[in-house]
Motif scaffolding. Structure first.
Motif, PDB file in Angstrom:
ATOM      1  N   LEU A  87       0.831  -1.200   0.000  1.00  0.00           N
ATOM      2  CA  LEU A  87       0.000   0.000   0.000  1.00  0.00           C
ATOM      3  C   LEU A  87       0.872   1.259   0.000  1.00  0.00           C
ATOM      4  O   LEU A  87       0.581   2.229  -0.717  1.00  0.00           O
ATOM      5  CB  LEU A  87      -0.923  -0.016   1.222  1.00  0.00           C
ATOM      6  CG  LEU A  87      -1.973   1.095   1.313  1.00  0.00           C
ATOM      7  CD1 LEU A  87      -2.848   1.138   0.066  1.00  0.00           C
ATOM      8  CD2 LEU A  87      -2.832   0.915   2.557  1.00  0.00           C
ATOM      9  N   ILE A  88       1.944   1.239   0.769  1.00  0.00           N
ATOM     10  CA  ILE A  88       2.875   2.372   0.770  1.00  0.00           C
ATOM     11  C   ILE A  88       3.454   2.590  -0.631  1.00  0.00           C
ATOM     12  O   ILE A  88       3.562   3.723  -1.117  1.00  0.00           O
ATOM     13  CB  ILE A  88       3.995   2.136   1.808  1.00  0.00           C
ATOM     14  CG1 ILE A  88       3.432   2.262   3.224  1.00  0.00           C
ATOM     15  CG2 ILE A  88       5.154   3.112   1.595  1.00  0.00           C
ATOM     16  CD1 ILE A  88       4.382   1.782   4.301  1.00  0.00           C
ATOM     17  N   ALA A  89       3.813   1.498  -1.307  1.00  0.00           N
ATOM     18  CA  ALA A  89       4.348   1.605  -2.663  1.00  0.00           C
ATOM     19  C   ALA A  89       3.295   2.152  -3.621  1.00  0.00           C
ATOM     20  O   ALA A  89       3.583   2.996  -4.473  1.00  0.00           O
ATOM     21  CB  ALA A  89       4.837   0.234  -3.135  1.00  0.00           C
ATOM     22  N   ARG A  90       2.055   1.663  -3.478  1.00  0.00           N
ATOM     23  CA  ARG A  90       0.979   2.096  -4.379  1.00  0.00           C
ATOM     24  C   ARG A  90       0.660   3.577  -4.201  1.00  0.00           C
ATOM     25  O   ARG A  90       0.272   4.253  -5.155  1.00  0.00           O
ATOM     26  CB  ARG A  90      -0.272   1.258  -4.104  1.00  0.00           C
ATOM     27  CG  ARG A  90      -1.386   1.434  -5.131  1.00  0.00           C
ATOM     28  CD  ARG A  90      -1.099   0.713  -6.426  1.00  0.00           C
ATOM     29  NE  ARG A  90      -1.163  -0.730  -6.253  1.00  0.00           N
ATOM     30  CZ  ARG A  90      -2.288  -1.451  -6.366  1.00  0.00           C
ATOM     31  NH1 ARG A  90      -3.440  -0.848  -6.653  1.00  0.00           N
ATOM     32  NH2 ARG A  90      -2.259  -2.752  -6.227  1.00  0.00           N
ATOM     33  N   LEU A  91       0.824   4.084  -2.993  1.00  0.00           N
ATOM     34  CA  LEU A  91       0.475   5.473  -2.712  1.00  0.00           C
ATOM     35  C   LEU A  91       1.646   6.434  -2.921  1.00  0.00           C
ATOM     36  O   LEU A  91       1.476   7.641  -2.849  1.00  0.00           O
ATOM     37  CB  LEU A  91      -0.021   5.607  -1.268  1.00  0.00           C
ATOM     38  CG  LEU A  91      -1.299   4.858  -0.916  1.00  0.00           C
ATOM     39  CD1 LEU A  91      -1.567   4.953   0.578  1.00  0.00           C
ATOM     40  CD2 LEU A  91      -2.480   5.394  -1.704  1.00  0.00           C
ATOM     41  N   GLY A  92       2.846   5.889  -3.166  1.00  0.00           N
ATOM     42  CA  GLY A  92       4.046   6.713  -3.194  1.00  0.00           C
ATOM     43  C   GLY A  92       4.003   7.861  -4.176  1.00  0.00           C
ATOM     44  O   GLY A  92       4.429   8.975  -3.857  1.00  0.00           O
ATOM     45  N   ALA A  93       3.482   7.610  -5.372  1.00  0.00           N
ATOM     46  CA  ALA A  93       3.524   8.644  -6.414  1.00  0.00           C
ATOM     47  C   ALA A  93       2.326   9.571  -6.392  1.00  0.00           C
ATOM     48  O   ALA A  93       2.411  10.691  -6.889  1.00  0.00           O
ATOM     49  CB  ALA A  93       3.632   7.993  -7.791  1.00  0.00           C
ATOM     50  N   GLY A  94       1.186   9.111  -5.850  1.00  0.00           N
ATOM     51  CA  GLY A  94      -0.017   9.920  -5.988  1.00  0.00           C
ATOM     52  C   GLY A  94      -0.849  10.102  -4.743  1.00  0.00           C
ATOM     53  O   GLY A  94      -1.870  10.788  -4.788  1.00  0.00           O
ATOM     54  N   ARG A  95      -0.448   9.473  -3.614  1.00  0.00           N
ATOM     55  CA  ARG A  95      -1.204   9.611  -2.364  1.00  0.00           C
ATOM     56  C   ARG A  95      -2.692   9.306  -2.544  1.00  0.00           C
ATOM     57  O   ARG A  95      -3.553   9.954  -1.966  1.00  0.00           O
ATOM     58  CB  ARG A  95      -1.016  11.014  -1.763  1.00  0.00           C
ATOM     59  CG  ARG A  95       0.438  11.364  -1.493  1.00  0.00           C
ATOM     60  CD  ARG A  95       0.592  12.776  -0.977  1.00  0.00           C
ATOM     61  NE  ARG A  95      -0.007  13.774  -1.848  1.00  0.00           N
ATOM     62  CZ  ARG A  95       0.513  14.189  -2.987  1.00  0.00           C
ATOM     63  NH1 ARG A  95       1.672  13.708  -3.418  1.00  0.00           N
ATOM     64  NH2 ARG A  95      -0.097  15.092  -3.708  1.00  0.00           N
ATOM     65  N   GLY A  96      -3.002   8.345  -3.369  1.00  0.00           N
ATOM     66  CA  GLY A  96      -4.389   7.974  -3.622  1.00  0.00           C
ATOM     67  C   GLY A  96      -4.885   8.360  -4.998  1.00  0.00           C
ATOM     68  O   GLY A  96      -5.908   7.850  -5.458  1.00  0.00           O
ATOM     69  N   HIS A  97      -4.171   9.255  -5.679  1.00  0.00           N
ATOM     70  CA  HIS A  97      -4.512   9.582  -7.065  1.00  0.00           C
ATOM     71  C   HIS A  97      -4.021   8.460  -7.984  1.00  0.00           C
ATOM     72  O   HIS A  97      -3.116   7.707  -7.638  1.00  0.00           O
ATOM     73  CB  HIS A  97      -3.880  10.911  -7.469  1.00  0.00           C
ATOM     74  CG  HIS A  97      -4.423  12.082  -6.721  1.00  0.00           C
ATOM     75  ND1 HIS A  97      -5.532  12.776  -7.135  1.00  0.00           N
ATOM     76  CD2 HIS A  97      -4.019  12.682  -5.565  1.00  0.00           C
ATOM     77  CE1 HIS A  97      -5.785  13.755  -6.286  1.00  0.00           C
ATOM     78  NE2 HIS A  97      -4.883  13.711  -5.319  1.00  0.00           N
ATOM     79  N   ARG A  98      -4.596   8.385  -9.155  1.00  0.00           N
ATOM     80  CA  ARG A  98      -4.271   7.317 -10.088  1.00  0.00           C
ATOM     81  C   ARG A  98      -2.863   7.509 -10.654  1.00  0.00           C
ATOM     82  O   ARG A  98      -2.503   8.612 -11.105  1.00  0.00           O
ATOM     83  CB  ARG A  98      -5.292   7.279 -11.222  1.00  0.00           C
ATOM     84  CG  ARG A  98      -5.075   6.165 -12.229  1.00  0.00           C
ATOM     85  CD  ARG A  98      -6.324   6.004 -13.097  1.00  0.00           C
ATOM     86  NE  ARG A  98      -6.116   5.130 -14.227  1.00  0.00           N
ATOM     87  CZ  ARG A  98      -6.046   3.805 -14.164  1.00  0.00           C
ATOM     88  NH1 ARG A  98      -6.144   3.205 -12.990  1.00  0.00           N
ATOM     89  NH2 ARG A  98      -5.885   3.082 -15.251  1.00  0.00           N
TER      90      ARG A  98
END
Length: 443
Positions: free
Chosen positions: A354-365
């Motif tokens: 989840l940290i990796a998924r949010l790294g670039a966009g903080r919840g944005h696509r």
């Protein structure tokens, strides 16, 4: 009868120090040592203008916190910086975040009217209510105001600000040297506002600005946020992960407009996207992985803890999310809490993932691919009723913005989806929005 003008998408460049990825400052393609260098931001603004983008946008928070240990946070106050950028640009809009919780309407109205004059009509206000107890602590409060109370205050704040912008009629300045009359005081009025949160006499001490009001932008997607947007906002920055979610949000938001006497063409929805661009998909994926590999887990956990209103310190990174509170118990950003929680549950993500998924966009696509693949995604969301444009969040700067302007924008132009020249002068003209009438003017 002439044919209708083609519908074009709108593009805003969201500028954030070294880039939106939380590890961008560690990557060799970034220049974190320049985040307080005016020339760096001038280069970014001129790059956006070279790409004919509608606007650039600066977020703002009123607290720093411990996370600065692991990321290039902090920096310029946005209205100060945008005033400097106005001097070197001619067309691109200039949008600043200002909180209605920790400011006063008179100061805010004056600053935005000043920026609009200085830029020749290119100012925009991203209206936020602030979301953290750390910010409250910098303004003499032990706790953050309750979510609904923050929006009650925000509604009155915007009502007062718009009255102040209307306190001068457009033709109030006479400049009659012969008679010694500078302004017609019959067209400069006190507003005499007395409400639950504010008492403001007025008038504003800045004449009515070129746009009348700055472009009004809003970014909350909670129920209170959507209702506020339907009433006041002219552009909405939002975070959506899937086409279906974005379509549902767009439909929900625009369905609320009629009760405020508004129509769909008065509100633009711009989801955030973080494009990781490579000449091949493999190259883009490799860059995405490079950034992920540079993440500091402690930073990601702290950021995630803030989003979810739950202290995750010490939990195993390769384990699942713990039990979370209900959204109604969150006093921060409710919509972001729900988006992140649902993302983790839907995809079965561990804390590390989840940290990796949010790294670039903080919840944005996040979109990793070639310029053509990025353009394909934008076109699909635009044509399928999910977006009127996009809030572009380059994961790394300055290169991420340069890549988008030099390689994605030309594809959108060839497809007839984006302008090939600026046809307006003001930010409202870029977005195709009307200049508001003066509500206080004599009939």
């Amino acid at each position: 009868m002439s044919p209708p003008r083609p519908r074009h998408l709108h593009l805003n460049a969201f500028l954030m120090n070294a880039g939106h990825h939380d590890a961008a400052w560690r990557h060799p393609r970034t220049r974190p040592e320049r985040v307080t260098d005016l020339r760096y931001f001038q280069h970014l603004a001129l790059t956006a203008e070279r790409g004919l983008l509608d606007s650039v946008f600066l977020a703002d928070g009123l607290a720093l916190g411990d996370r600065v240990r692991y990321n290039a946070l902090g920096g310029f106050e946005p209205l100060t910086l945008l005033s400097a950028l106005a001097a070197v640009t001619e067309h691109v809009g200039l949008i600043a975040t200002v909180s209605t919780t920790f400011n006063a309407p008179f100061h805010t109205a004056r600053k935005f009217a000043s920026l609009d004059h200085l830029s020749g009509g290119r100012a925009g206000w991203n209206i936020v209510t602030s979301g953290s107890v750390e910010e409250a602590g910098n303004f003499g409060l032990d706790e953050h105001l309750e979510h609904r109370l923050r929006y009650d205050r925000a509604r009155e704040f915007v009502d007062v600000a718009t009255k102040l912008w209307d306190s001068w009629e457009d033709d109030a300045i006479l400049l009659d040297r012969e008679r010694g009359v500078y302004a017609d005081t019959g067209k400069v009025r006190a507003i005499d506002h007395r409400g639950e949160h504010f008492a403001v006499r007025g008038p504003l001490n800045v004449p009515r600005a070129p746009q009348g009001y700055p472009l009004l932008v809003q970014a909350g997607s909670s129920e209170d946020g959507k209702e506020f947007a339907a009433r006041y906002a002219e552009a909405v920055f939002t975070a959506q992960q899937t086409l279906a979610d974005a379509q549902a949000f767009h439909k929900d938001l625009t369905s609320r407009l009629p009760r405020y006497g508004r129509t769909e063409d008065e509100l633009l929805v711009l989801p955030g996207i973080a494009p990781v661009i490579g000449s091949t998909e493999a190259e883009a994926r490799a860059l995405e992985q490079e950034l992920t590999d540079l993440q500091v887990p402690e930073y990601g956990l702290a950021q995630l803890s803030g989003m979810l209103g739950t202290d995750l310190t010490g939990l195993p990174l390769d384990g699942p999310l713990p039990e979370l509170p209900d959204e109604r118990d969150i006093n921060g950003n409710k919509s972001r809490f729900t988006l992140v929680a649902e993302l983790a549950r839907r995809d079965g993500l561990t804390l590390r993932e989840l940290i990796a998924r949010l790294g670039a966009g903080r919840g944005h696509r996040v979109l990793a691919g070639t310029p053509e693949q990025i353009a394909d995604e934008l076109e699909e969301w635009f044509t399928e009723g999910a977006a009127d444009g996009f809030n572009i969040m380059p994961p790394h700067l300055p290169g991420g913005l340069e890549d988008f302007v030099d390689h994605v924008v030309p594809i959108l132009q060839r497809r007839g989806l984006f302008r090939t020249e600026y046809t307006g002068r003001t930010l409202r003209e870029h977005y195709g929005l009307a200049r508001p009438a003066n509500r206080l003017a004599a009939p």
